[in-house]
Write an enzyme that holds these catalytic residues in place. Structure first.
Site, PDB file in Angstrom:
ATOM      1  N   ASP A   1      41.346  25.391  50.010  1.00 34.05           N
ATOM      2  CA  ASP A   1      42.414  25.558  49.839  1.00 34.05           C
ATOM      3  C   ASP A   1      43.827  26.901  50.303  1.00 34.05           C
ATOM      4  O   ASP A   1      44.027  26.403  51.063  1.00 34.05           O
ATOM      5  CB  ASP A   1      42.872  25.944  47.942  1.00 34.05           C
ATOM      6  CG  ASP A   1      42.841  24.541  47.777  1.00 34.05           C
ATOM      7  OD1 ASP A   1      42.832  23.732  48.467  1.00 34.05           O
ATOM      8  OD2 ASP A   1      43.362  25.044  46.570  1.00 34.05           O
TER       9      ASP A   1
ATOM     10  N   LYS B   1      27.370  34.035  50.934  1.00 37.38           N
ATOM     11  CA  LYS B   1      27.116  35.626  50.818  1.00 37.38           C
ATOM     12  C   LYS B   1      25.835  35.595  50.043  1.00 37.38           C
ATOM     13  O   LYS B   1      24.910  36.840  49.431  1.00 37.38           O
ATOM     14  CB  LYS B   1      27.991  35.871  49.645  1.00 37.38           C
ATOM     15  CG  LYS B   1      28.301  36.242  48.523  1.00 37.38           C
ATOM     16  CD  LYS B   1      29.370  37.553  49.171  1.00 37.38           C
ATOM     17  CE  LYS B   1      29.383  38.563  48.166  1.00 37.38           C
ATOM     18  NZ  LYS B   1      30.504  39.849  49.267  1.00 37.38           N
TER      19      LYS B   1
ATOM     20  N   TYR C   1      28.561  25.069  39.863  1.00 37.87           N
ATOM     21  CA  TYR C   1      29.872  23.984  39.613  1.00 37.87           C
ATOM     22  C   TYR C   1      29.387  22.828  38.761  1.00 37.87           C
ATOM     23  O   TYR C   1      29.649  22.680  37.356  1.00 37.87           O
ATOM     24  CB  TYR C   1      30.775  23.359  40.154  1.00 37.87           C
ATOM     25  CG  TYR C   1      32.093  23.635  40.422  1.00 37.87           C
ATOM     26  CD1 TYR C   1      31.913  25.398  40.639  1.00 37.87           C
ATOM     27  CD2 TYR C   1      32.784  23.752  41.507  1.00 37.87           C
ATOM     28  CE1 TYR C   1      33.071  26.275  41.148  1.00 37.87           C
ATOM     29  CE2 TYR C   1      33.824  24.229  41.994  1.00 37.87           C
ATOM     30  CZ  TYR C   1      34.107  25.520  41.970  1.00 37.87           C
ATOM     31  OH  TYR C   1      34.469  25.947  42.163  1.00 37.87           O
TER      32      TYR C   1
ATOM     33  N   ASP D   1      33.652  36.496  51.384  1.00 39.64           N
ATOM     34  CA  ASP D   1      34.725  38.235  51.980  1.00 39.64           C
ATOM     35  C   ASP D   1      35.423  38.189  52.921  1.00 39.64           C
ATOM     36  O   ASP D   1      36.056  38.028  53.617  1.00 39.64           O
ATOM     37  CB  ASP D   1      34.493  38.857  51.790  1.00 39.64           C
ATOM     38  CG  ASP D   1      32.667  39.539  51.659  1.00 39.64           C
ATOM     39  OD1 ASP D   1      31.932  38.458  52.496  1.00 39.64           O
ATOM     40  OD2 ASP D   1      32.650  40.327  51.441  1.00 39.64           O
TER      41      ASP D   1
ATOM     42  N   ASP E   1      35.315  25.298  47.335  1.00 39.09           N
ATOM     43  CA  ASP E   1      36.763  24.681  46.795  1.00 39.09           C
ATOM     44  C   ASP E   1      38.367  26.252  47.193  1.00 39.09           C
ATOM     45  O   ASP E   1      38.885  25.330  47.548  1.00 39.09           O
ATOM     46  CB  ASP E   1      36.392  25.589  45.194  1.00 39.09           C
ATOM     47  CG  ASP E   1      37.921  24.688  44.587  1.00 39.09           C
ATOM     48  OD1 ASP E   1      38.497  24.379  44.915  1.00 39.09           O
ATOM     49  OD2 ASP E   1      37.233  25.198  43.678  1.00 39.09           O
TER      50      ASP E   1
END
Ligand code: NAD
Length: 356
Positions: free
Chosen positions: A250, A190, A135, A222, A246
């Protein structure tokens, strides 16, 4: 104890009013000062985060934040949009650790889209790193490709990066939080594909040596996305980078049924924090007096615990919220047959009464 109160836009003003009501009812020596932020600040001062608002936030022990944004600002230049106020506060206050508890209250088990047995008693904490990752990494932009599959074509690119101190400080936060809970940290990465996240995994493993009493598990992102809906109760503290956090936070928030119930905290290394509900300004229901104020009230409880060193007061608020739910009071977002529908202010009043 100085609290900067920044209600913002839309339902922000309605829900923060209720949280302030609850804080006043605690009868503790708070000094609360309110300022405009987001679209409201843009309308009044031409900027979503005016100097005076930023100064108030920086000088306070904690910031109680509502929400910002409205579709009417979507055509403004990006730096002037309401959401930039949150990014500015994060940057200037050095808020690097985002805490999002996902707790499923017994009375709201039916509001989740998952089977009751999967989420009854759920109490997990997602810790997201807030200042690094893809980001913010430079360089980023658009250019003409010189290699890759289509040399000469227009392309866009971002840079994923994490420095060792950035990973170390969030890892310490996660292990210390786990010590106060069920002593288990799942670090999500990851590492099988990304150099940045192999480094993340190595650094978290190194920091873990200082916390032998806490169990550490590594999980690919994942798989974590799958496990969150398959067996969410197997997690205790989940720590991850900015982008994965992020998305996963959620996902986790939806396990509990309503976004109107979920508080959050963003902390810096001095213990100063910004406390806000996980949801946005909900322009679709703003001004109707139906927004659920509980996420904001629970954010105020987190503020008392993490920034103001008032854990008993935090416990009192959380117990009061449980009590009003047990009484069957529900705002429309969590309403089900057999319960009593109430508005924003009535819910706030009920929490105040339950405190007594
Ligand atoms: P939202 O979270 O505002 O709303 C999503 C849905 O949830 C809506 O149907 C809304 O009515 C409902 N909802 C949200 N909070 C609720 C509450 N307390 N009680 C009952 N229902 C509630 O997300 P959105 O609609 O995608 O975004 C609206 C605006 O909010 C946009 O301008 C967006 O940029 C902004 N936003 C701000 C923040 C923030 O301030 N931190 C976060 C997310 C979105």
């Amino acid at each position: 104890m100085k609290i900067a109160v920044l209600p913002g836009d839309g339902i922000g003003t309605e829900i923060v009013k209720e949280a302030v009501k609850v804080l006043h009812a605690l009868d503790l020596p708070f000094e609360m000062e309110q300022a405009l932020v987001g679209g409201a600040a843009y309308d009044a001062h031409g900027h979503p985060l005016p100097e005076s608002t930023l100064k108030l936030a920086m000088d306070a022990d904690a910031v109680l934040f509502g929400a910002v944004g409205d579709w009417k600002y979507d055509t403004l230049d990006r730096p002037l949009r309401p959401e930039q106020a949150i990014l500015g506060l994060r940057k200037h206050m050095g808020l690097f650790a985002n805490f999002r508890p996902a707790i499923c209250y017994e009375q709201l088990v039916g509001a989740s889209s998952l089977k009751p047995e999967l989420i009854a008693g759920l109490d997990i904490l997602i810790i997201r790193e807030l200042t690094g990752d893809i980001y913010f990494g430079q360089p980023r932009g658009r250019r003409t490709a010189v290699d890759g599959h289509f040399p000469g074509a227009e392309e866009a690119f971002d840079t994923m990066r994490y420095s060792k101190p950035e990973i170390e400080r969030i890892a310490h936060v996660a292990f210390q939080a786990a010590r106060k809970r069920n002593k288990k940290v799942t670090s999500v990465d990851k590492a099988n594909v990304l150099e940045t996240f192999q480094f993340w995994k190595d650094v978290v493993t190194e920091v873990h040596k200082q916390y032998p009493d806490v169990e550490l598990q590594h999980m690919y992102v994942d798989n974590a996305a799958m496990q969150l809906v398959k067996a969410p109760k197997a997690f205790d503290v989940l720590v991850t980078g900015n982008m994965f956090g992020d998305i996963l936070s959620d996902e986790a928030s939806m396990l509990t049924g309503s976004i109107g119930m979920l508080p959050s905290a963003s902390l810096n290394s001095k213990g100063q924090g910004l406390y806000e509900p996980s949801h946005g300004s909900a322009p679709d229901i703003a001004g109707k007096g139906v927004a659920n104020p509980l996420a904001t009230i629970l954010s105020a409880a987190m503020m008392l615990r993490f920034s103001l060193n008032q854990p008993e007061a935090a416990d009192r608020i959380e117990a009061a919220v449980q009590k009003v739910l047990a009484q069957g009071l529900r705002t429309p977002d969590i309403y089900s047959e057999g319960t009593t529908k109430v508005g924003t202010a009535q819910m706030g009043d009920a929490v105040v009464q339950a405190l007594a």
